[in-house]
Design a protein around this motif. Sequence first.
Motif, PDB file in Angstrom:
ATOM      1  N   VAL A  58       1.403   9.714 -14.682  1.00 28.86           N
ATOM      2  CA  VAL A  58       1.247  11.149 -14.889  1.00 28.86           C
ATOM      3  C   VAL A  58      -0.028  11.549 -14.144  1.00 28.86           C
ATOM      4  CG1 VAL A  58       1.031  12.995 -16.588  1.00 28.86           C
ATOM      5  CG2 VAL A  58       2.353  10.947 -17.145  1.00 28.86           C
ATOM      6  N   LEU A  59       0.033  12.642 -13.370  1.00 30.26           N
ATOM      7  CA  LEU A  59      -1.050  13.007 -12.456  1.00 30.26           C
ATOM      8  C   LEU A  59      -1.856  14.158 -13.061  1.00 30.26           C
ATOM      9  CD1 LEU A  59       1.160  12.973  -9.217  1.00 30.26           C
ATOM     10  CD2 LEU A  59      -0.037  11.043 -10.254  1.00 30.26           C
ATOM     11  N   TYR A  60      -2.864  13.820 -13.847  1.00 31.48           N
ATOM     12  CA  TYR A  60      -3.651  14.837 -14.557  1.00 31.48           C
ATOM     13  C   TYR A  60      -4.648  15.501 -13.626  1.00 31.48           C
ATOM     14  CZ  TYR A  60      -2.159  14.042 -19.319  1.00 31.48           C
ATOM     15  OH  TYR A  60      -1.420  14.000 -20.466  1.00 31.48           O
ATOM     16  N   PRO A  61      -4.538  16.829 -13.431  1.00 30.76           N
ATOM     17  CA  PRO A  61      -5.565  17.515 -12.641  1.00 30.76           C
ATOM     18  C   PRO A  61      -6.765  17.876 -13.521  1.00 30.76           C
ATOM     19  CG  PRO A  61      -3.685  18.982 -13.060  1.00 30.76           C
ATOM     20  CD  PRO A  61      -3.449  17.723 -13.833  1.00 30.76           C
ATOM     21  N   ALA A  65       0.839  -1.204   0.000  1.00 30.71           N
ATOM     22  CA  ALA A  65       0.000   0.000   0.000  1.00 30.71           C
ATOM     23  C   ALA A  65       0.871   1.250   0.000  1.00 30.71           C
ATOM     24  CB  ALA A  65      -0.929  -0.010   1.204  1.00 30.71           C
ATOM     25  N   GLU A  66       2.009   1.205   0.708  1.00 29.24           N
ATOM     26  CA  GLU A  66       2.908   2.369   0.793  1.00 29.24           C
ATOM     27  C   GLU A  66       3.501   2.695  -0.576  1.00 29.24           C
ATOM     28  OE1 GLU A  66       2.303   0.411   4.539  1.00 29.24           O
ATOM     29  OE2 GLU A  66       3.217  -0.396   2.724  1.00 29.24           O
ATOM     30  N   SER A  67       3.950   1.658  -1.280  1.00 34.05           N
ATOM     31  CA  SER A  67       4.554   1.889  -2.601  1.00 34.05           C
ATOM     32  C   SER A  67       3.515   2.326  -3.628  1.00 34.05           C
ATOM     33  CB  SER A  67       5.268   0.623  -3.093  1.00 34.05           C
ATOM     34  OG  SER A  67       6.450   0.423  -2.342  1.00 34.05           O
ATOM     35  N   THR A  68       2.294   1.765  -3.520  1.00 38.99           N
ATOM     36  CA  THR A  68       1.219   2.176  -4.433  1.00 38.99           C
ATOM     37  C   THR A  68       0.901   3.655  -4.223  1.00 38.99           C
ATOM     38  OG1 THR A  68       0.327  -0.066  -4.196  1.00 38.99           O
ATOM     39  CG2 THR A  68      -1.070   1.535  -5.288  1.00 38.99           C
ATOM     40  N   ALA A  69       0.870   4.063  -2.959  1.00 44.13           N
ATOM     41  CA  ALA A  69       0.613   5.476  -2.636  1.00 44.13           C
ATOM     42  C   ALA A  69       1.761   6.368  -3.107  1.00 44.13           C
ATOM     43  CB  ALA A  69       0.395   5.638  -1.132  1.00 44.13           C
ATOM     44  N   LEU A  70       2.988   5.880  -2.973  1.00 45.30           N
ATOM     45  CA  LEU A  70       4.165   6.652  -3.386  1.00 45.30           C
ATOM     46  C   LEU A  70       4.136   6.949  -4.883  1.00 45.30           C
ATOM     47  CD1 LEU A  70       6.866   7.826  -2.376  1.00 45.30           C
ATOM     48  CD2 LEU A  70       7.937   5.642  -2.970  1.00 45.30           C
ATOM     49  N   MET A  71       3.643   5.993  -5.681  1.00 47.38           N
ATOM     50  CA  MET A  71       3.566   6.198  -7.127  1.00 47.38           C
ATOM     51  C   MET A  71       2.641   7.362  -7.478  1.00 47.38           C
ATOM     52  SD  MET A  71       3.650   2.276  -8.631  1.00 47.38           S
ATOM     53  CE  MET A  71       3.314   2.764 -10.339  1.00 47.38           C
ATOM     54  N   ARG A  72       1.664   7.664  -6.575  1.00 46.75           N
ATOM     55  CA  ARG A  72       0.685   8.732  -6.837  1.00 46.75           C
ATOM     56  C   ARG A  72       1.135  10.090  -6.324  1.00 46.75           C
ATOM     57  NH1 ARG A  72      -4.858   6.124  -4.382  1.00 46.75           N
ATOM     58  NH2 ARG A  72      -4.821   4.152  -5.526  1.00 46.75           N
ATOM     59  N   GLN A  73       2.207  10.119  -5.541  1.00 46.46           N
ATOM     60  CA  GLN A  73       2.655  11.403  -4.985  1.00 46.46           C
ATOM     61  C   GLN A  73       3.450  12.187  -6.031  1.00 46.46           C
ATOM     62  OE1 GLN A  73       4.814  10.752  -1.336  1.00 46.46           O
ATOM     63  NE2 GLN A  73       3.122   9.609  -0.428  1.00 46.46           N
ATOM     64  N   VAL A  74       3.326  13.504  -5.995  1.00 45.16           N
ATOM     65  CA  VAL A  74       4.034  14.344  -6.971  1.00 45.16           C
ATOM     66  C   VAL A  74       5.542  14.224  -6.756  1.00 45.16           C
ATOM     67  CG1 VAL A  74       4.415  16.704  -7.782  1.00 45.16           C
ATOM     68  CG2 VAL A  74       2.105  15.963  -7.154  1.00 45.16           C
ATOM     69  N   SER A  75       6.242  13.790  -7.801  1.00 42.84           N
ATOM     70  CA  SER A  75       7.713  13.747  -7.778  1.00 42.84           C
ATOM     71  C   SER A  75       8.300  15.030  -8.331  1.00 42.84           C
ATOM     72  CB  SER A  75       8.234  12.590  -8.635  1.00 42.84           C
ATOM     73  OG  SER A  75       7.963  11.362  -8.043  1.00 42.84           O
ATOM     74  N   TYR A  76       7.606  15.565  -9.365  1.00 40.26           N
ATOM     75  CA  TYR A  76       8.100  16.792  -9.992  1.00 40.26           C
ATOM     76  C   TYR A  76       6.922  17.493 -10.646  1.00 40.26           C
ATOM     77  CZ  TYR A  76      11.529  19.916 -12.094  1.00 40.26           C
ATOM     78  OH  TYR A  76      12.277  21.014 -12.425  1.00 40.26           O
ATOM     79  N   ASP A  77       6.921  18.825 -10.556  1.00 42.74           N
ATOM     80  CA  ASP A  77       5.848  19.614 -11.163  1.00 42.74           C
ATOM     81  C   ASP A  77       6.479  20.757 -11.947  1.00 42.74           C
ATOM     82  OD1 ASP A  77       3.605  21.025 -11.862  1.00 42.74           O
ATOM     83  OD2 ASP A  77       2.800  21.221  -9.831  1.00 42.74           O
ATOM     84  N   MET A  78       6.266  20.765 -13.255  1.00 43.53           N
ATOM     85  CA  MET A  78       6.806  21.829 -14.112  1.00 43.53           C
ATOM     86  C   MET A  78       6.034  23.135 -13.950  1.00 43.53           C
ATOM     87  SD  MET A  78       9.314  20.698 -16.260  1.00 43.53           S
ATOM     88  CE  MET A  78       9.272  21.427 -17.894  1.00 43.53           C
ATOM     89  N   ALA A  79       4.881  23.070 -13.252  1.00 41.69           N
ATOM     90  CA  ALA A  79       4.020  24.246 -13.069  1.00 41.69           C
ATOM     91  C   ALA A  79       3.684  24.893 -14.410  1.00 41.69           C
ATOM     92  CB  ALA A  79       4.684  25.257 -12.123  1.00 41.69           C
ATOM     93  N   SER A  80       3.399  24.037 -15.389  1.00 41.01           N
ATOM     94  CA  SER A  80       3.035  24.500 -16.729  1.00 41.01           C
ATOM     95  C   SER A  80       1.836  23.673 -17.195  1.00 41.01           C
ATOM     96  CB  SER A  80       4.220  24.312 -17.685  1.00 41.01           C
ATOM     97  OG  SER A  80       3.931  24.837 -18.962  1.00 41.01           O
ATOM     98  N   PRO A  81       0.773  24.327 -17.707  1.00 39.65           N
ATOM     99  CA  PRO A  81      -0.465  23.600 -18.003  1.00 39.65           C
ATOM    100  C   PRO A  81      -0.317  22.448 -18.991  1.00 39.65           C
ATOM    101  CG  PRO A  81      -0.817  25.973 -18.143  1.00 39.65           C
ATOM    102  CD  PRO A  81       0.655  25.760 -17.993  1.00 39.65           C
ATOM    103  N   ASN A  82       0.708  22.505 -19.860  1.00 37.49           N
ATOM    104  CA  ASN A  82       0.851  21.454 -20.867  1.00 37.49           C
ATOM    105  C   ASN A  82       1.542  20.205 -20.339  1.00 37.49           C
ATOM    106  OD1 ASN A  82       3.227  23.048 -20.680  1.00 37.49           O
ATOM    107  ND2 ASN A  82       3.980  22.195 -22.594  1.00 37.49           N
ATOM    108  N   THR A  83       2.112  20.275 -19.160  1.00 39.31           N
ATOM    109  CA  THR A  83       2.814  19.122 -18.590  1.00 39.31           C
ATOM    110  C   THR A  83       2.304  18.875 -17.173  1.00 39.31           C
ATOM    111  OG1 THR A  83       4.770  19.740 -19.860  1.00 39.31           O
ATOM    112  CG2 THR A  83       5.088  18.128 -18.121  1.00 39.31           C
ATOM    113  N   PRO A  84       1.405  17.902 -16.997  1.00 36.20           N
ATOM    114  CA  PRO A  84       0.890  17.637 -15.653  1.00 36.20           C
ATOM    115  C   PRO A  84       2.014  17.193 -14.719  1.00 36.20           C
ATOM    116  CG  PRO A  84      -0.386  16.488 -17.338  1.00 36.20           C
ATOM    117  CD  PRO A  84       0.839  17.012 -18.008  1.00 36.20           C
ATOM    118  N   PRO A  85       1.795  17.336 -13.408  1.00 34.86           N
ATOM    119  CA  PRO A  85       2.783  16.822 -12.459  1.00 34.86           C
ATOM    120  C   PRO A  85       2.997  15.318 -12.668  1.00 34.86           C
ATOM    121  CG  PRO A  85       1.095  18.120 -11.339  1.00 34.86           C
ATOM    122  CD  PRO A  85       0.635  17.931 -12.741  1.00 34.86           C
TER     123      PRO A  85
END
Length: 474
Positions: free
Chosen positions: A294-297, A268-288
């Motif tokens: 890929v974490l699409y908002p 469960a810990e590793s599954t949750a880790l895969m969903r956490q933001v590793s990097y965010d370009m803070a640009s609308p064309n590239t989701p975190p």
Amino acid sequence: MNNNALHTVEAQIRDQAAVYCESNHVPGFVAGVYHAGEQIVVAHGTANVATGAPMLEDTGFLFGSVTKVMTTTLVLRQVDRGLLDLDTPVVKYLPDFALNSPGVADKILVRHLISHTNGIDADLYFPDAKGRDALKTYVTGLASNCGTLFEPGEQLSYSNGGMIVAGRLLEVVTGLPFPDLLAHEIYGPAGMENSSTSAEQAILRSTAVGHFLDPETMTAKPTNMFTLPDTWGPAGGTPIGTVADLLAFGRTHLAGGLSPSGTRVLSAESTALMRQVSYDMASPNTPPIGLGWVLYPFGDTTVLAMSGASPGGVSILCVVPDHDLVFTAFGNTPGAIMLQDQILQWLLREHLGVQIPTLITELEQDVDLTPYVGTYRSNQLRIEVSIVEGQLEERTTYEPADESQERIFTEFAGGTTSAPPQRYVPIRPGLFAPAGYPLEMFDGYLRLLLVSYHDIRDDQARFRNGGGRLTRRA
């Protein structure tokens, strides 16, 4: 959830697929939705126009880059076992790993491989090798053929090379070939009963093939190449399976790493880790990005997603944890990505009641375009950016390193090695939309069509980002 709701979904997808495939020359499409304990699969059209074989609910297809989430799951399985540590340099486990600039590979951590932050400049590097040593051949070739786009962790750039190195890393720490690992540690426990790891296995059952549109006749013609080389297995070159299998894999991630049959695939810990933001370009064309996902908002709702191109085909897998929903689909021309995006947005808006805000509301007129003009390069790719009639114009050219690379890339791209010039209009400084597209088109998955420029120094952008991939100013 009552059955009627999913019957409505089934009818909607059936209708949407029929209309889109007919008007956009997509021979075949297959999709599945799991929601709150129920699931449906819808198939439409033809799996292979050469044979006339129908697309069926259990027709197999190439996963493409959806495989990257499986490769990441395999890495995290070894972390769970104590065989790998995410914050250890890759070279500790894989001493052969090197790039063509001395010392740069030493800084890349295991985590960087699966979060697309490694900077390995190998996105179009296609060494042609088969069998047991394919991934070893790939990694050996990096040392003389590929460098880096940026320092590890400094930027985000969608990375086939990182995933393939991760696949080789898995082989070394487990002692098993990557295809065996995928079959034994993902397919088996997740209940992916009809998945295979090679064309030789897939031919024993019904499998769709990709198609490309003939620009003159506007008819779909089967691809000349079924899969990418074995060297691309962990990035998505060779794994093949069904919609039901991808739903089972998606449900495993929905349930914190527990497969539909109750087998523990990942902690469960590793599954949750895969969903956490590793990097965010803070640009609308590239989701975190998380790990693998890929974490699409979409407003307040996050969709864990990965799409996968194969020669003449495109797949998608979306997991919506907030709503206990999995959506997956495959279409056998590249244009099917737009149908997948339409269905995803319909599921979110109409079926789940998610409010999807408008991503781009207006264009800005007086943007200085000069910082973006110039030549940008990455592995075997050149993009020339100029100003034409008050818009940015991009000319993209593939520059093959050798005949083998050219043959593989050309087949993968359906016969073309350069794109027609594309004009872009400014949304705001550093962010551009392809000219002539309605702005609402970018609210969903197709936000990847927007282009952004990053790291302005001395009035010049250092990086161009298109489709989540970076090219660097030459």
